[in-house]
Design an enzyme around this catalytic site. Structure first.
Site, short mmCIF file in Angstrom:
data_model
loop_
_atom_site.label_atom_id
_atom_site.label_comp_id
_atom_site.label_asym_id
_atom_site.label_seq_id
_atom_site.Cartn_x
_atom_site.Cartn_y
_atom_site.Cartn_z
N SER A 1 0.84 -1.20 0.00
CA SER A 1 0.00 0.00 0.00
C SER A 1 0.87 1.25 0.00
CB SER A 1 -0.90 0.01 1.24
OG SER A 1 -1.46 1.31 1.39
N HIS B 1 -1.23 -1.26 -4.18
CA HIS B 1 -2.50 -0.96 -3.50
C HIS B 1 -2.60 0.56 -3.30
CE1 HIS B 1 -5.95 -2.02 -0.94
NE2 HIS B 1 -5.54 -1.07 -0.11
N GLY C 1 -8.88 3.84 7.22
CA GLY C 1 -8.58 5.26 7.42
C GLY C 1 -7.11 5.56 7.61
N PHE C 2 -6.39 4.64 8.24
CA PHE C 2 -4.99 4.95 8.56
C PHE C 2 -4.12 3.70 8.46
CE2 PHE C 2 -7.73 7.95 10.68
CZ PHE C 2 -7.15 9.16 10.35
N GLY C 3 -2.86 3.90 8.07
CA GLY C 3 -1.89 2.83 8.09
C GLY C 3 -1.34 2.66 9.50
N GLY C 4 -0.59 1.58 9.70
CA GLY C 4 0.12 1.40 10.96
C GLY C 4 -0.72 0.95 12.15
N GLY D 1 -4.64 -4.29 6.40
CA GLY D 1 -4.52 -3.62 7.69
C GLY D 1 -3.75 -4.46 8.70
N GLY D 2 -2.61 -3.95 9.13
CA GLY D 2 -1.83 -4.65 10.15
C GLY D 2 -1.17 -5.93 9.68
N GLY E 1 1.27 -2.13 4.08
CA GLY E 1 1.78 -0.77 3.91
C GLY E 1 3.07 -0.58 4.67
N SER E 2 2.93 -0.36 5.98
CA SER E 2 4.12 -0.06 6.79
C SER E 2 5.10 -1.22 6.83
CB SER E 2 3.70 0.35 8.20
OG SER E 2 2.70 -0.49 8.71
C1 DX5 Z 1 -6.17 1.46 5.78
C2 DX5 Z 1 -5.72 1.17 4.37
C3 DX5 Z 1 -4.60 0.22 4.27
C4 DX5 Z 1 -3.32 0.71 4.92
C5 DX5 Z 1 -2.64 -0.47 5.51
O1 DX5 Z 1 -7.38 2.14 5.74
O2 DX5 Z 1 -6.81 0.62 3.63
O3 DX5 Z 1 -4.35 -0.16 2.93
O4 DX5 Z 1 -2.44 1.32 4.03
O5 DX5 Z 1 -1.52 -0.04 6.21
P1 DX5 Z 1 -0.72 -1.03 7.17
O6 DX5 Z 1 -0.26 -2.18 6.36
O7 DX5 Z 1 0.39 -0.18 7.70
O8 DX5 Z 1 -1.72 -1.45 8.24
ZN ZN Z 2 -6.40 -0.27 1.63
#
Ligand code: DX5
Ligand code: ZN
Length: 222
Positions: A8, A31, A140-143, A174-175, A195-196
């Site tokens: 992501s 993504h 909504g948020f990564g990490g 997510g996670g 993502g992270s």
């Molecule tokens: C969250 C996003 C995810 C996010 C995942 O709303 O849909 O795609 O980037 O980030 P990580 O892998 O850090 O949880």
């Molecule tokens: Zn996503």
């Protein structure tokens, strides 16, 4: 069963996106988290940005629309050439009609479920979707931390997909890291957003390889 790793770019450097997508060229899809500050309390990028990304990315885009009124906006992302467009079940007014429209434009059609959204209404509709995204955090948020409480939905989806014979990809987002990816793969996921746990590392290709290795070892083919 093939597994797919989709990093992501929410965790990428937004002013160097061309270089960032080059860093993950060994992945399956990029993504792309589109957030509208209404469906989720965060704002990222829109269609113009996704069109430019599509032009420079070495691998196809997996667009995740966290936005209101996808019936109106999602087709534009398919027309931009995204390989896959996933909209939220909670936001769509006619999910099946929208998925058919996305497919008719040439994109894979995906439907996403927030952690609190039940999967049962969709188990009989798997012919209509190329992908079901089970959110493993609140969007909504990564990490954020992986919510294992969402795993029973994957079990139900995997059983329904196997019983029906439809080749629908089961995505988690997510996670996801080298530990939680094993749990998600054991539960039936085959497509993993990270993502992270990819972009926070200097060697993104090594991280993609590690995630792929763990997911493959835990995939249902074994
Ligand atoms: C969250 C996003 C995810 C996010 C995942 O709303 O849909 O795609 O980037 O980030 P990580 O892998 O850090 O949880
Ligand atoms: Zn996503």
């Amino acid at each position: 069963m093939a597994v797919r790793i989709n990093p992501s770019i929410l965790s990428a450097d937004f002013v160097n996106l061309e270089a960032e997508v080059a860093r993950i060229r060994s992945a399956d899809f990029v993504h792309v988290d589109v957030m509208d500050n209404h469906f989720v309390p965060n704002l990222t990028f829109g269609l113009a940005m996704v069109e430019r990304l599509q032009a420079v990315s070495p691998i196809p885009l997996d667009v995740h629309l966290m936005m209101d009124d996808p019936d109106r906006w999602a087709p534009g992302f398919a027309e931009a050439g995204a390989g896959s467009v996933t909209f939220h079940a909670e936001a769509a007014s006619d999910a099946v009609a929208l998925a058919r429209r996305l497919r008719s434009i040439g994109a894979r059609a995906g439907i996403a479920l927030k952690p609190g959204t039940a999967v049962e209404p969709y188990l009989g509709q798997l012919a209509e979707f190329d992908q079901v995204l089970v959110m493993t955090v609140e969007p909504g948020f990564g990490g954020q931390s992986f919510l294992a409480s969402t795993m029973p939905k994957l079990g139900l989806l995997r059983a329904a997909a196997t019983a029906s014979g439809f080749d629908v990809w089961l995505q988690v987002d997510g996670g996801i890291n080298e530990h939680t990816i094993a749990v998600a793969a054991d539960s039936g996921a085959d497509t993993f957003v990270a993502g992270s746990s990819v972009f926070a590392f200097d060697d993104a290709a090594e991280r993609i390889g590690l995630l792929r290795e763990v997911a493959t070892a835990h995939s249902h083919a074994h």
